[in-house]
Design an enzyme around this catalytic site. Structure first.
Site, PDB file in Angstrom:
ATOM      1  N   GLY A  64       0.842  -1.197   0.000  1.00  0.00           N
ATOM      2  CA  GLY A  64       0.000   0.000   0.000  1.00  0.00           C
ATOM      3  C   GLY A  64       0.873   1.242   0.000  1.00  0.00           C
ATOM      4  O   GLY A  64       2.078   1.176   0.292  1.00  0.00           O
TER       5      GLY A  64
ATOM      6  N   GLN B  35       2.723   9.948   1.836  1.00  0.00           N
ATOM      7  CA  GLN B  35       4.077   9.384   1.953  1.00  0.00           C
ATOM      8  C   GLN B  35       5.008   9.840   0.828  1.00  0.00           C
ATOM      9  O   GLN B  35       6.219   9.707   0.947  1.00  0.00           O
ATOM     10  CB  GLN B  35       3.997   7.848   1.965  1.00  0.00           C
ATOM     11  CG  GLN B  35       3.307   7.289   3.205  1.00  0.00           C
ATOM     12  CD  GLN B  35       3.147   5.782   3.130  1.00  0.00           C
ATOM     13  OE1 GLN B  35       2.198   5.293   2.529  1.00  0.00           O
ATOM     14  NE2 GLN B  35       4.071   5.047   3.706  1.00  0.00           N
TER      15      GLN B  35
ATOM     16  N   CYS C  80       5.672  -0.358   7.652  1.00  0.00           N
ATOM     17  CA  CYS C  80       5.356   0.894   6.959  1.00  0.00           C
ATOM     18  C   CYS C  80       6.586   1.346   6.181  1.00  0.00           C
ATOM     19  O   CYS C  80       7.699   1.366   6.737  1.00  0.00           O
ATOM     20  CB  CYS C  80       4.960   1.964   7.982  1.00  0.00           C
ATOM     21  SG  CYS C  80       4.532   3.548   7.217  1.00  0.00           S
ATOM     22  N   LEU C  81       6.386   1.708   4.924  1.00  0.00           N
ATOM     23  CA  LEU C  81       7.510   2.155   4.098  1.00  0.00           C
ATOM     24  C   LEU C  81       8.088   3.466   4.636  1.00  0.00           C
ATOM     25  O   LEU C  81       9.232   3.796   4.324  1.00  0.00           O
ATOM     26  CB  LEU C  81       7.048   2.313   2.648  1.00  0.00           C
ATOM     27  CG  LEU C  81       6.503   1.018   2.003  1.00  0.00           C
ATOM     28  CD1 LEU C  81       5.949   1.301   0.615  1.00  0.00           C
ATOM     29  CD2 LEU C  81       7.590  -0.060   1.952  1.00  0.00           C
TER      30      LEU C  81
ATOM     31  N   HIS D 122      -4.747   1.450   7.608  1.00  0.00           N
ATOM     32  CA  HIS D 122      -3.378   1.975   7.727  1.00  0.00           C
ATOM     33  C   HIS D 122      -3.171   3.154   6.761  1.00  0.00           C
ATOM     34  O   HIS D 122      -2.611   4.193   7.134  1.00  0.00           O
ATOM     35  CB  HIS D 122      -2.397   0.832   7.426  1.00  0.00           C
ATOM     36  CG  HIS D 122      -0.949   1.181   7.444  1.00  0.00           C
ATOM     37  ND1 HIS D 122      -0.050   0.663   8.360  1.00  0.00           N
ATOM     38  CD2 HIS D 122      -0.195   1.991   6.632  1.00  0.00           C
ATOM     39  CE1 HIS D 122       1.161   1.145   8.117  1.00  0.00           C
ATOM     40  NE2 HIS D 122       1.105   1.951   7.060  1.00  0.00           N
ATOM     41  N   GLU D 123      -3.640   2.983   5.517  1.00  0.00           N
ATOM     42  CA  GLU D 123      -3.414   4.039   4.510  1.00  0.00           C
ATOM     43  C   GLU D 123      -4.287   5.268   4.774  1.00  0.00           C
ATOM     44  O   GLU D 123      -3.831   6.412   4.577  1.00  0.00           O
ATOM     45  CB  GLU D 123      -3.658   3.492   3.094  1.00  0.00           C
ATOM     46  CG  GLU D 123      -2.788   2.294   2.689  1.00  0.00           C
ATOM     47  CD  GLU D 123      -1.301   2.506   2.903  1.00  0.00           C
ATOM     48  OE1 GLU D 123      -0.838   3.658   2.899  1.00  0.00           O
ATOM     49  OE2 GLU D 123      -0.591   1.501   3.084  1.00  0.00           O
TER      50      GLU D 123
ATOM     51  N   HIS E  91      -2.633   7.428   7.194  1.00  0.00           N
ATOM     52  CA  HIS E  91      -1.598   8.311   6.618  1.00  0.00           C
ATOM     53  C   HIS E  91      -2.215   9.620   6.116  1.00  0.00           C
ATOM     54  O   HIS E  91      -1.631  10.697   6.282  1.00  0.00           O
ATOM     55  CB  HIS E  91      -0.895   7.630   5.436  1.00  0.00           C
ATOM     56  CG  HIS E  91       0.237   6.720   5.831  1.00  0.00           C
ATOM     57  ND1 HIS E  91       1.319   7.147   6.581  1.00  0.00           N
ATOM     58  CD2 HIS E  91       0.468   5.412   5.572  1.00  0.00           C
ATOM     59  CE1 HIS E  91       2.148   6.138   6.764  1.00  0.00           C
ATOM     60  NE2 HIS E  91       1.663   5.065   6.164  1.00  0.00           N
TER      61      HIS E  91
HETATM   62  O1  K1U Z   1       1.741   2.389   4.041  1.00  0.00           O
HETATM   63  C1  K1U Z   1       2.802   1.804   3.860  1.00  0.00           C
HETATM   64  O2  K1U Z   1       3.844   2.263   4.251  1.00  0.00           O
HETATM   65  C2  K1U Z   1       2.803   0.473   3.146  1.00  0.00           C
HETATM   66  C3  K1U Z   1       2.734  -0.713   4.095  1.00  0.00           C
HETATM   67  C4  K1U Z   1       1.303  -1.172   4.156  1.00  0.00           C
HETATM   68  C5  K1U Z   1       0.925  -2.120   5.260  1.00  0.00           C
HETATM   69  C6  K1U Z   1       1.647  -3.263   5.532  1.00  0.00           C
HETATM   70  C7  K1U Z   1       1.261  -4.135   6.533  1.00  0.00           C
HETATM   71  C8  K1U Z   1       0.136  -3.867   7.257  1.00  0.00           C
HETATM   72  C9  K1U Z   1      -0.561  -2.720   7.007  1.00  0.00           C
HETATM   73  C10 K1U Z   1      -0.182  -1.856   5.997  1.00  0.00           C
HETATM   74  C11 K1U Z   1       3.647  -1.793   3.533  1.00  0.00           C
HETATM   75  O3  K1U Z   1       3.456  -2.241   2.451  1.00  0.00           O
HETATM   76  S1  K1U Z   1       4.960  -2.328   4.510  1.00  0.00           S
HETATM   77  C12 K1U Z   1       5.718  -3.612   3.521  1.00  0.00           C
HETATM   78  C13 K1U Z   1       4.924  -4.880   3.482  1.00  0.00           C
HETATM   79  O4  K1U Z   1       3.998  -5.068   4.242  1.00  0.00           O
HETATM   80  C14 K1U Z   1       5.260  -5.935   2.500  1.00  0.00           C
HETATM   81  C15 K1U Z   1       6.350  -5.811   1.675  1.00  0.00           C
HETATM   82  C16 K1U Z   1       6.638  -6.817   0.754  1.00  0.00           C
HETATM   83  C17 K1U Z   1       5.833  -7.923   0.657  1.00  0.00           C
HETATM   84  C18 K1U Z   1       4.751  -8.049   1.478  1.00  0.00           C
HETATM   85  C19 K1U Z   1       4.460  -7.048   2.401  1.00  0.00           C
HETATM   86 ZN    ZN Z   2       2.511   3.223   6.183  1.00  0.00          ZN
END
Ligand code: K1U
Ligand code: ZN
Length: 171
Positions: free
Chosen positions: A46, A51, A91-92, A133-134, A137
């Site tokens: 996401g 972000q 979270c990225l 989560h998004e 943000h």
């Molecule tokens: O919002 C963001 O920063 C993105 C975030 C979204 C998220 C992940 C987990 C739970 C709730 C919301 C991410 O994508 S973090 C990376 C991640 O979860 C992932 C990366 C590679 C493969 C699978 C998952």
């Molecule tokens: Zn996030």
């Protein structure tokens, strides 16, 4: 294809509250495309416009294994919540930190799609977690804000350590 820079904590711009989108223009469509490219490249499931330092209510997502089900939510608004689930989140914008967060198990979300059509989706599990989560943000909230003061402090300490170990040429 354009990859956008993802803001990371402690950048204060992550606290900005996003404005609603009035019309789906070509610029909005291009931004959604670039955000999807950025999310896939990261990689993540996401990404919110906040972000990438764009303070409008735009979110992209793809929770499929094959990474072939992109979703775009414009002006998303949760209209119903049911039950509770605990899920480990990342979270990225908070690289290297993962923590359990309690959120609604099932939600209904109203949003506009890229054709300017109003949509409604009821969903649960990981997609519901990711949408919540998004949308956080877009309100200037990061998942660490859902943790206890102690857990948040520990996470921020770990984040500072992770940032310290990033090679100089990656900054
Ligand atoms: O919002 C963001 O920063 C993105 C975030 C979204 C998220 C992940 C987990 C739970 C709730 C919301 C991410 O994508 S973090 C990376 C991640 O979860 C992932 C990366 C590679 C493969 C699978 C998952
Ligand atoms: Zn996030």
């Amino acid at each position: 294809m354009a990859l956008l820079n993802i803001l990371t904590l402690p950048d204060k711009r992550l606290k900005t509250v996003a404005k609603p989108i009035e019309q789906v223009t070509d610029d909005i469509k291009k931004l959604a495309d670039d955000m999807l490219d950025t999310m896939y490249a990261a990689p993540g499931i996401g990404l919110a416009a906040t972000q990438v330092d764009k303070h409008i209510q735009l979110v992209v997502m793809d929770i499929s294994e094959e990474k072939n089900q992109p979703r775009v939510f414009i002006n998303p608004k949760i209209t119903a919540r049911n039950g509770e689930q605990v899920h480990e989140e990342g979270c990225l914008s908070v690289p290297g930190i993962y923590a359990d967060v309690t959120r609604a198990e099932e939600i209904t979300v109203q949003f506009m799609d890229l054709n300017g059509q109003q949509q409604e989706l009821t969903t649960d599990g990981l997609l519901a977690v990711c949408i919540q989560h998004e949308i956080d943000h877009l309100k200037g909230i990061v998942f660490l804000d859902h943790l206890s003061v102690l857990k948040r402090k520990m996470a921020l300490k770990k984040l500072a350590k992770v940032a310290e170990t990033v090679p100089l040429d990656a900054n």
